[in-house]
Design a protein around this motif. Structure first.
Motif, mmCIF file in Angstrom:
data_model
loop_
_atom_site.group_PDB
_atom_site.id
_atom_site.type_symbol
_atom_site.label_atom_id
_atom_site.label_comp_id
_atom_site.label_asym_id
_atom_site.label_seq_id
_atom_site.Cartn_x
_atom_site.Cartn_y
_atom_site.Cartn_z
ATOM 1 N N SER A 4 0.890 -1.500 -0.070
ATOM 2 C CA SER A 4 0.063 0.034 -0.008
ATOM 3 C C SER A 4 0.832 1.255 0.108
ATOM 4 N N GLU A 5 1.848 1.167 -0.962
ATOM 5 C CA GLU A 5 2.805 2.430 -0.749
ATOM 6 C C GLU A 5 1.974 3.789 -1.433
ATOM 7 N N VAL A 6 0.968 3.389 -2.302
ATOM 8 C CA VAL A 6 0.306 4.418 -2.793
ATOM 9 C C VAL A 6 -1.170 4.246 -2.559
ATOM 10 N N VAL A 7 -2.005 5.011 -1.751
ATOM 11 C CA VAL A 7 -3.479 5.061 -1.724
ATOM 12 C C VAL A 7 -4.000 6.430 -2.027
ATOM 13 N N VAL A 8 -4.954 6.172 -3.117
ATOM 14 C CA VAL A 8 -5.581 7.534 -3.573
ATOM 15 C C VAL A 8 -7.012 7.215 -3.706
ATOM 16 N N PRO A 9 -7.899 7.923 -3.359
ATOM 17 C CA PRO A 9 -9.450 7.715 -3.357
ATOM 18 C C PRO A 9 -9.951 7.636 -4.860
ATOM 19 N N LEU A 10 -10.861 6.875 -5.005
ATOM 20 C CA LEU A 10 -11.088 6.891 -6.699
ATOM 21 C C LEU A 10 -12.221 7.656 -6.703
ATOM 22 N N THR A 11 -12.155 9.158 -6.702
ATOM 23 C CA THR A 11 -12.950 9.965 -6.929
ATOM 24 C C THR A 11 -12.600 11.043 -8.189
ATOM 25 N N ALA A 12 -13.817 11.451 -8.610
ATOM 26 C CA ALA A 12 -13.634 12.288 -9.971
ATOM 27 C C ALA A 12 -12.606 13.526 -9.556
ATOM 28 N N ALA A 13 -12.565 14.042 -8.394
ATOM 29 C CA ALA A 13 -11.555 15.060 -7.867
ATOM 30 C C ALA A 13 -10.313 14.491 -7.914
ATOM 31 N N ALA A 14 -9.982 13.401 -7.660
ATOM 32 C CA ALA A 14 -8.586 13.117 -7.663
ATOM 33 C C ALA A 14 -8.064 12.775 -8.697
ATOM 34 N N SER A 15 -8.826 12.591 -9.913
ATOM 35 C CA SER A 15 -8.202 11.889 -11.019
ATOM 36 C C SER A 15 -7.655 13.157 -11.761
ATOM 37 N N GLY A 16 -6.592 12.648 -12.602
ATOM 38 C CA GLY A 16 -5.496 13.375 -12.985
ATOM 39 C C GLY A 16 -4.509 14.226 -12.330
ATOM 40 N N LYS A 17 -4.559 13.974 -10.800
ATOM 41 C CA LYS A 17 -3.642 14.577 -10.015
ATOM 42 C C LYS A 17 -2.431 13.473 -9.421
ATOM 43 N N PRO A 18 -1.448 13.656 -9.913
ATOM 44 C CA PRO A 18 -0.061 12.820 -9.575
ATOM 45 C C PRO A 18 0.165 12.721 -8.139
ATOM 46 N N VAL A 19 0.216 11.562 -7.570
ATOM 47 C CA VAL A 19 0.363 11.006 -6.260
ATOM 48 C C VAL A 19 1.747 10.467 -5.949
ATOM 49 N N ALA A 20 2.933 11.047 -5.061
ATOM 50 C CA ALA A 20 3.940 9.874 -4.841
ATOM 51 C C ALA A 20 3.805 8.755 -3.849
ATOM 52 N N GLY A 21 4.538 7.849 -4.193
ATOM 53 C CA GLY A 21 4.297 6.836 -3.030
ATOM 54 C C GLY A 21 5.619 6.945 -2.251
ATOM 55 N N ARG A 22 5.543 6.143 -1.242
ATOM 56 C CA ARG A 22 6.727 5.915 -0.277
ATOM 57 C C ARG A 22 7.902 5.235 -0.472
ATOM 58 N N GLY A 23 7.584 4.239 -1.683
ATOM 59 C CA GLY A 23 8.673 3.374 -2.014
ATOM 60 C C GLY A 23 9.198 3.638 -3.528
ATOM 61 N N TYR A 24 8.839 2.842 -4.504
ATOM 62 C CA TYR A 24 9.638 2.876 -5.651
ATOM 63 C C TYR A 24 8.615 3.666 -6.326
ATOM 64 N N VAL A 25 7.531 4.045 -6.230
ATOM 65 C CA VAL A 25 6.560 5.023 -7.095
ATOM 66 C C VAL A 25 6.847 6.398 -6.931
ATOM 67 N N ALA A 26 7.288 6.909 -7.973
ATOM 68 C CA ALA A 26 7.537 8.467 -7.943
ATOM 69 C C ALA A 26 6.492 9.196 -8.313
ATOM 70 N N ALA A 27 5.421 8.707 -9.150
ATOM 71 C CA ALA A 27 4.316 9.452 -9.479
ATOM 72 C C ALA A 27 3.009 8.302 -9.818
ATOM 73 N N PHE A 28 1.885 8.595 -9.222
ATOM 74 C CA PHE A 28 0.962 7.504 -9.976
ATOM 75 C C PHE A 28 -0.235 8.797 -10.236
ATOM 76 N N ARG A 29 -0.936 8.395 -11.391
ATOM 77 C CA ARG A 29 -2.023 9.196 -11.469
ATOM 78 C C ARG A 29 -2.936 8.325 -12.275
ATOM 79 N N PHE A 30 -4.255 8.504 -12.084
ATOM 80 C CA PHE A 30 -5.293 7.952 -12.999
ATOM 81 C C PHE A 30 -6.160 8.979 -13.622
ATOM 82 N N ASP A 31 -6.517 8.803 -14.918
ATOM 83 C CA ASP A 31 -7.301 9.685 -15.680
ATOM 84 C C ASP A 31 -8.606 9.006 -16.213
ATOM 85 N N MET A 32 -9.704 9.621 -15.938
ATOM 86 C CA MET A 32 -10.830 9.364 -16.573
ATOM 87 C C MET A 32 -11.790 10.289 -17.031
#
Lengths: 161, 738
Positions: A133-161
């Motif tokens: 669970s190094e990345v935890v982002v809410p599956l909401t329209a508001a969070a879409s398109g906003k990159p989030v960094a993880g605590r481990g190997y993930v520099a940035a994660f984003r989802f677009d819908m």
């Protein structure tokens, strides 16, 4: 040998992803983009999956890394998906190397969006770290398109819908 | 069959195995180095709770502690939201150095496991291990056969440099390589899930914890009970998840620990499969057992050398493969040549015989002895050329001969020619057995069986004459074993002896020809040099117009700057006549034939050197190079001290500077004349004690003298409870006989 390995792989990953394969009208395509940090080590294993608000596993979205014997290092996902009753071979790809990114398009049911669900990512690298669970982002329209960094190997994660 | 089983995978897998072996050696030494740098506290000194508390004090957000098989402790942590990993001191928990696994080690690990080629590479590595296993087993069988049985497996090996290197190194590396290969095969099978590794695919299920207020890790009873040396991994509970637990993996099993109560919530001991796999892993990597890692690493280093020497042997044997032109079908031939050969060298003699008979109008068929037919349509005679393998065994191409002969009702006139090496205790044993078998079955002998020592072309030509007389065909067997590349040398000086006793003998010293001043500066780098040789090697000399080289034992080594031989002029001898007529400045064409069989064993044990006449040459060379001043005893026989006391001045010098401990001479034509055998008998007590102390005996000279010496030494050591045969087998009785 590969064949045997593949067969065993199937046998040990018999789990149905409760992936929302709902009719098109009630689902939408979501693009997941995961950019890894540069690190020293072999390809990283990733599991991208959905949980409810309390972190209870819902379904698998994408897995990177094909050797089932290493899945236990993706601890939260692997623990959760014991309840899963489907296969993941269709949504499983190669592991992701240092500094590389993984893009995947998945169908997610409308009913899950803005309904308190979360996208989580577990990562692990051999002889490196396990990051449940190094990345935890809410599956909401508001969070879409906003990159989030993880605590481990993930520099940035984003989802677009 | 075994030989083929040994050489085919060897050749195909040589590159594969060399890569596996070299990377494996690197990894083994890497783990030895890691172990050397790790502090391993004695059992009972540090508990997991203590080290966990110490590390947590320094890194509050520690996530995981890992103890490697080599004893290092690594802490994975977060600090200011940045992940880090550090090697910690097991006693204090303090940081030693950041943990940064080297890219080199990882690349080499991946090269070793998969040739950097994924699952296909993993399969190739597994097959490489399997090939290695096949090589180890077939190699041991071949070596046992070569040395004369399993009990003889530790005897010194004989043969060329490459053969000895292959045998000795193979024997030394056998245990390590077999272990690596066997465990490697198992690990490969486990990788592909064909055998279990006992490792669960699934994480331990989360257990219901109290989710109470956490107590300091140092107070957790379940962790205080575990010794650091048993730890594999400890995962700390997530700070954000109050219900999370400690996950502990030890050498014995895996369990979860409640962070509030310190109780073990569940513990699953490792299954048999897991424990077995871990043992295999330890045996393969040597991690956690550094002497084993050293053995595995050293053995692995030998593998590429074994592959190189093995490929060289294969190439040489291939070069000696039979190429018989105009071989007639067996049922239409009048003469059948059957060859029993292990290394194929005997085949070149068969080819010479085949060509000579064919030229004389015969229809000749040549085949391996194993191919003996139950009946031949038009054959009038059978000629058998048989080598002996190891300690008197049948060579590979003759193993089936006895059975096939027993099944046949043929009785054809036959001649048997044996090939062997007098250095082996059962010289030409197999050829003698074949003659006995044939006689017993009523095959008439064309001529008495002849045994040829070390491929003597002279003896072969003589046998040809006798055979020709018996079958009414003139046979000139001029056997030329692949004409060697010669170098040009010129005579530097000569010392003559023995004219007064009708045994003219000369010590001849040759050097490279002087550089032609007209050849220009640009050619200077091509200044002629002496070839590489040591005392006891042989120099082949081709007299002008001669087809067959004559061999002489060398009394010097390359480093002496001269090539020195001692030549007795034989009545009517072409080569010795040519050499005796040489004046300083005259040139010869020469080549070196290494003679590794006839060299003093390494060490400080005494040497007993026995020779007669010109046979002193290699012995004088050995004494000259006795820089270690090991006790050397020389027994030498000549005709008269005033006439043919070869090397007299040098030997006195060697005595003075202790390179020679004892010199005993026997002169046959001096008053009260005696032979060297008799001189040995006089010193029986002294010789016995030398041999008891591990002395090596080396004999050089004529055949009759050697036979006499062998009888004398044998009777001399019988009272000690061993015999000449034992000495020969131990490599402590060497002969160079001509």
């Amino acid at each position: 040998m590969n064949k045997i390995a593949a067969t065993l792989g199937l046998a040990t990953t018999l789990a149905v992803p409760a992936l929302a394969l709902a009719p098109k009208a009630e689902a939408r395509t979501v693009t997941l983009t995961t950019q890894l940090r540069p690190y020293d080590g072999d390809g990283a294993y990733l599991a991208i999956y959905l949980t409810d608000a309390r972190g209870k596993f819902h379904s698998t979205l994408r897995v990177a890394g094909s050797k089932a014997k290493y899945y236990k290092h993706l601890r939260d996902w692997a623990r959760g998906r014991t309840a899963e009753a489907g296969r993941i071979d269709g949504i499983t790809g190669a592991s992701v190397g240092s500094g590389q990114s993984l893009r995947a398009s998945v169908e997610i049911a409308d009913a899950l969006i803005d309904a308190g669900y979360q996208i989580r990512i577990d990562t692990a690298v051999e002889d490196g770290r396990d990051n449940p669970s190094e990345v935890v982002v809410p599956l909401t329209a508001a969070a879409s398109g906003k990159p989030v960094a993880g605590r481990g190997y993930v520099a940035a994660f984003r989802f677009d819908m | 069959m075994i030989r083929r089983l040994h050489s085919l995978p060897g050749l195909f897998a040589a590159v594969l195995i060399a890569t596996l072996a070299l990377t494996g050696a690197f990894l083994a030494f890497d783990s030895v180095q890691e172990r050397a740098g790790a502090t391993v506290p004695p059992s009972g000194q540090v508990s997991v709770a203590a080290i966990a508390a110490a590390v947590q004090a320094r890194y509050p957000e520690v996530e995981r502690l890992v103890r490697t098989a080599s004893g290092s402790v690594i802490a994975y942590y977060f600090e200011a939201d940045r992940p880090g990993a550090v090697l910690v001191d097991p006693l204090t928990g303090g940081p030693i150095a950041p943990h940064e696994p080297s890219n080199l080690a990882r690349t080499i690990t991946n090269l070793h496991r998969s040739f950097l080629a994924g699952d296909a590479g993993r399969a190739a590595a597994g097959l490489g291990a399997l090939a290695m296993l096949a090589l180890c087993v077939s190699g041991a069988v071949l070596l046992a056969g070569h040395l004369g049985g399993w009990k003889a497996l530790l005897r010194p090996s004989r043969g060329t440099m490459a053969q000895r290197l292959h045998c000795e190194l193979g024997r030394a590396a056998f245990a390590g390589l077999t272990l690596s290969a066997l465990t490697g095969v198992y690990m490969s099978l486990a990788t592909f899930g064909i055998v279990p590794d006992g490792d669960s695919d699934r994480p331990a299920p989360a257990l219901e914890s109290s989710a109470g207020v956490r107590v300091p890790v140092a107070e957790l009873a379940a962790l205080r009970a575990v010794d650091l040396n048993d730890l594999r991994e400890l995962a700390f509970p997530a700070i954000t998840d109050p219900g999370d637990t400690y996950a502990l993996t030890t050498a014995q099993g895996a369990g979860e620990i409640d962070a509030a109560t310190g109780q073990l919530l569940g513990f699953t001991p490792h299954g048999l499969a897991r424990r077995f796999y871990e043992t295999i892993y330890l045996l393969h990597t040597g991690q956690g057992a550094w002497p084993l890692a050293l053995l595995l690493g050293a053995s692995a280093l030998a593998a590429p050398v074994l592959a190189g020497a093995g490929a060289l042997l294969w190439w040489r044997r291939r070069g000696a493969q039979p190429r018989i032109a105009g071989n007639v079908a067996p049922q239409t031939a009048d003469t059948i040549i059957l060859v029993g050969s292990e290394g194929n060298s005997t085949w070149s003699f068969a080819a010479t015989l085949h060509a000579a008979l064919t030229a004389a109008g015969h229809r000749v068929h040549a085949a391996p002895m194993n191919a003996l037919a139950a009946e031949y349509g038009g054959a009038e005679r059978v000629l058998i050329l048989a080598a002996t393998y190891g300690d008197g065994d049948a060579p590979a191409s003759a193993k089936l001969f006895a059975r096939r002969l027993a099944a046949s009702k043929m009785r054809l006139p036959v001649a048997v020619l044996g090939f062997g090496d007098r250095g082996f205790p059962r010289f030409c044993q197999f050829a003698e057995e074949v003659s006995a078998m044939l006689s017993a079955r009523g095959w008439p002998m064309l001529i008495a069986p002849v045994l040829i020592d070390r491929q003597s072309v002279q003896d072969f030509a003589q046998w040809g004459q006798a055979l020709g007389a018996a079958i009414g065909t003139k046979l000139d067997l001029v056997h030329v074993a692949a004409r060697p590349k010669t170098v040009r040398l010129v005579l530097a000086d000569r010392v003559d002896y023995g004219a007064e006793t009708q045994a003219p003998t000369a010590i001849l010293r040759f050097v490279p020809p002087p550089v032609d001043p007209l050849s220009g500066v640009w050619r200077r780098w091509r200044t002629p040099r002496l070839p590489r040789f040591v005392a006891g090697d042989l120099v082949g000399i081709l007299a002008p117009g001669a087809e067959m080289p004559r061999f002489y034992s060398l009394a010097s080594a390359t480093m002496d700057g001269v090539l020195e031989i001692c030549v007795r002029k034989q009545p009517g001898g072409v080569c010795s006549g040519f050499l005796h007529a040489l004046q300083p400045g005259d040139a010869i064409a020469a080549f070196i034939r290494p003679n590794p069989r006839f060299r003093p064993a390494a060490g400080k044990a005494p040497l007993i050197l026995i020779g007669a006449g010109a046979g002193i040459a290699p012995l004088a060379g050995f004494i000259r190079h006795n820089r270690a001043r090991r006790p050397v005893h020389l027994y030498w026989g000549g005709r008269h001290p005033a006439s043919d006391f070869l090397y007299e001045a040098e030997l006195n010098g060697f005595m003075a500077d202790k390179r020679l401990a004892h010199l005993a001479t026997a002169f046959s034509r001096a008053p009260g004349g005696s032979h060297v055998q008799g001189r040995l008998a006089l010193d029986a007590a002294e010789l016995r004690s030398l041999i008891q102390r591990g002395a090596q005996v080396m004999v050089c000279g004529g055949r009759d003298m050697a036979a006499g010496v062998a009888r004398t030494i044998d009777s001399l050591i019988r009272p000690l409870g061993f015999d000449l045969r034992t000495l020969r087998m131990e490599g402590r009785y060497l002969e160079d006989v001509y």
